[in-house]
Design an enzyme around this catalytic site. Structure first.
Site, PDB file in Angstrom:
ATOM      1  N   GLY A 140      54.002  44.970  45.733  1.00  0.00           N
ATOM      2  CA  GLY A 140      54.502  46.016  44.870  1.00  0.00           C
ATOM      3  C   GLY A 140      53.813  47.334  45.176  1.00  0.00           C
ATOM      4  O   GLY A 140      52.687  47.360  45.688  1.00  0.00           O
ATOM      5  N   GLY A 178      53.500  41.111  45.836  1.00  0.00           N
ATOM      6  CA  GLY A 178      54.898  41.052  45.446  1.00  0.00           C
ATOM      7  C   GLY A 178      55.807  40.521  46.531  1.00  0.00           C
ATOM      8  O   GLY A 178      56.895  40.002  46.247  1.00  0.00           O
ATOM      9  N   GLU A 235      44.908  40.580  45.267  1.00  0.00           N
ATOM     10  CA  GLU A 235      44.772  41.438  44.086  1.00  0.00           C
ATOM     11  C   GLU A 235      43.355  41.581  43.542  1.00  0.00           C
ATOM     12  O   GLU A 235      43.020  42.622  42.963  1.00  0.00           O
ATOM     13  CB  GLU A 235      45.704  40.928  42.980  1.00  0.00           C
ATOM     14  CG  GLU A 235      47.174  41.161  43.232  1.00  0.00           C
ATOM     15  CD  GLU A 235      47.809  40.125  44.147  1.00  0.00           C
ATOM     16  OE1 GLU A 235      49.003  40.273  44.465  1.00  0.00           O
ATOM     17  OE2 GLU A 235      47.117  39.169  44.544  1.00  0.00           O
ATOM     18  N   ASP A 269      49.800  37.867  40.627  1.00  0.00           N
ATOM     19  CA  ASP A 269      50.874  37.801  39.638  1.00  0.00           C
ATOM     20  C   ASP A 269      52.165  37.329  40.313  1.00  0.00           C
ATOM     21  O   ASP A 269      52.109  36.470  41.178  1.00  0.00           O
ATOM     22  CB  ASP A 269      51.025  39.156  38.926  1.00  0.00           C
ATOM     23  CG  ASP A 269      51.436  40.281  39.871  1.00  0.00           C
ATOM     24  OD1 ASP A 269      51.412  40.084  41.109  1.00  0.00           O
ATOM     25  OD2 ASP A 269      51.784  41.370  39.368  1.00  0.00           O
TER      26      ASP A 269
END
Length: 356
Positions: free
Chosen positions: A70, A118, A141, A149
């Site tokens: 992301g 992502g 992350e 996530d």
């Protein structure tokens, strides 16, 4: 080839019986933003309704990778905006991950080159996950004060032994062999044959035949990955439910891999490490992907109220000094009560109609 939708950053088109989704932001290694997520959703919806489409193939333009994750720089730049605005991307991205995991037609992700964060979310939830000799996969992350996530807290606990814990906490890159070993991919195909694979898939009339076509192009990884080679150490050191015990276990092992792993963890955000470990342990006993995505969203909202994410992005992407100053900066200073805050929901759920 019929192009149904064309935008600057996502290209949706049909090739024979295959629906193609091509991420088209190569200078950013196809990092996802809101427009790209919306474009993918539109393409998936259209292909699901199209009786002439047998499968959907996801790929990334350029020669660097499928997707680097992301666009966290965009979230960083919205740090003074309202919480609704700051978290809008996740409200769109997480349901896309769920859509992919439940897609009614074969969804095939070509995980060539860099696949991170992502990028894992839009590939590893698919039915057919294809890696190549160029694949570099990671959930990095904790290095930017965040946590894995996009449903990673559902995927990683399913990896053999404690390999998912190692991946989630260290954020280390892995190649094709390890991606398959960890259950994040299914087949390895030479990158130079991906074009031929897409051509073959475009000729398939029945969804039931997709797997056999993919298998006919696949080959076994020629090397043993770093995870498989060090499985004994990983399982021994990462079996604990506290980061302090994991650090202690690694420090007691006289081995280069253990020393390298410990050195990596010592660079990560202490808060992120403790939060990630708790999320991964809760993921083991979750009812499904939705429960994990809801939990991740709640945690993400709290992350944006605290300094480590902004400091991590600053150090990695803005100033690029690679020298983040974490707050707190030691594990001992991060109390379990502080981590509890990341599980107290303050926003409407992502899936209000889904029963856990």
């Amino acid at each position: 080839m019929q192009r149904d939708v064309a935008t600057d950053e996502v290209i949706i088109e049909k090739k024979g019986s295959a629906g193609l989704i091509r991420l088209n932001r190569p200078r950013a290694i196809n990092s996802l933003n809101e427009a790209m997520v919306a474009g993918m959703k539109a393409g998936l919806d259209a292909f699901a309704r199209d009786p002439d489409i047998t499968c959907v193939v996801l790929s990334g333009e350029g020669d660097r990778g499928l997707c680097a994750g992301g666009d966290v720089r965009q979230i960083y730049e919205a740090k003074t905006a309202s919480e609704t605005d700051r978290t809008r991307f996740w409200r769109e991205e997480f349901p896309l991950n769920y859509t992919i995991s439940n897609y009614p037609k074969p969804y095939i992700a070509l995980m060539d080159g860099i696949v991170m964060g992502g990028g894992v979310g839009i590939s590893a939830h698919g039915r057919y996950r294809i890696v190549t000799e160029r694949t570099r996969l990671a959930m990095p992350e904790t290095a930017i004060g965040y946590f894995p996530d996009v449903g990673a807290t559902w995927l990683l606990p399913k990896a053999p032994g404690e390999t998912g814990t190692w991946l989630g906490l260290t954020g280390k890159e892995i190649g094709a062999a390890d991606a398959i070993y960890a259950g994040l991919a299914d087949y390895q195909i030479a990158s130079e044959r991906l074009g031929d694979l897409v051509d073959a898939l475009a000729e398939v009339s029945f969804a039931a035949d997709i797997g056999a076509v993919i298998e006919s192009f696949s080959s076994r990884p020629e090397i043993t990955g770093i995870i498989a080679a060090n499985r004994r150490i990983i399982d021994a050191a990462f079996a604990f439910d506290s980061t302090e015990e994991i650090f202690h276990a690694l420090s007691a092992i006289d081995d280069a891999f253990a020393r390298d792993t410990l050195a990596t963890l010592q660079l990560r955000s202490p808060t992120s490490l403790k939060l990630t470990l708790r999320l991964l342990r809760l993921g083991r006993d979750s009812s499904g992907l939705v429960e994990c995505l809801e939990r991740e969203f709640v945690a993400g909202c709290e992350v944006l109220r605290n300094p480590d994410f902004y400091e991590g992005v600053r150090a990695a992407l803005i100033d690029k000094d690679r020298n983040p100053k974490w707050s707190p900066d030691t594990l001992a200073q991060v109390k379990e009560k502080q981590i509890d805050r990341y599980f107290a929901s303050t926003a409407p759920p992502l899936f209000p109609d889904h029963r856990l």
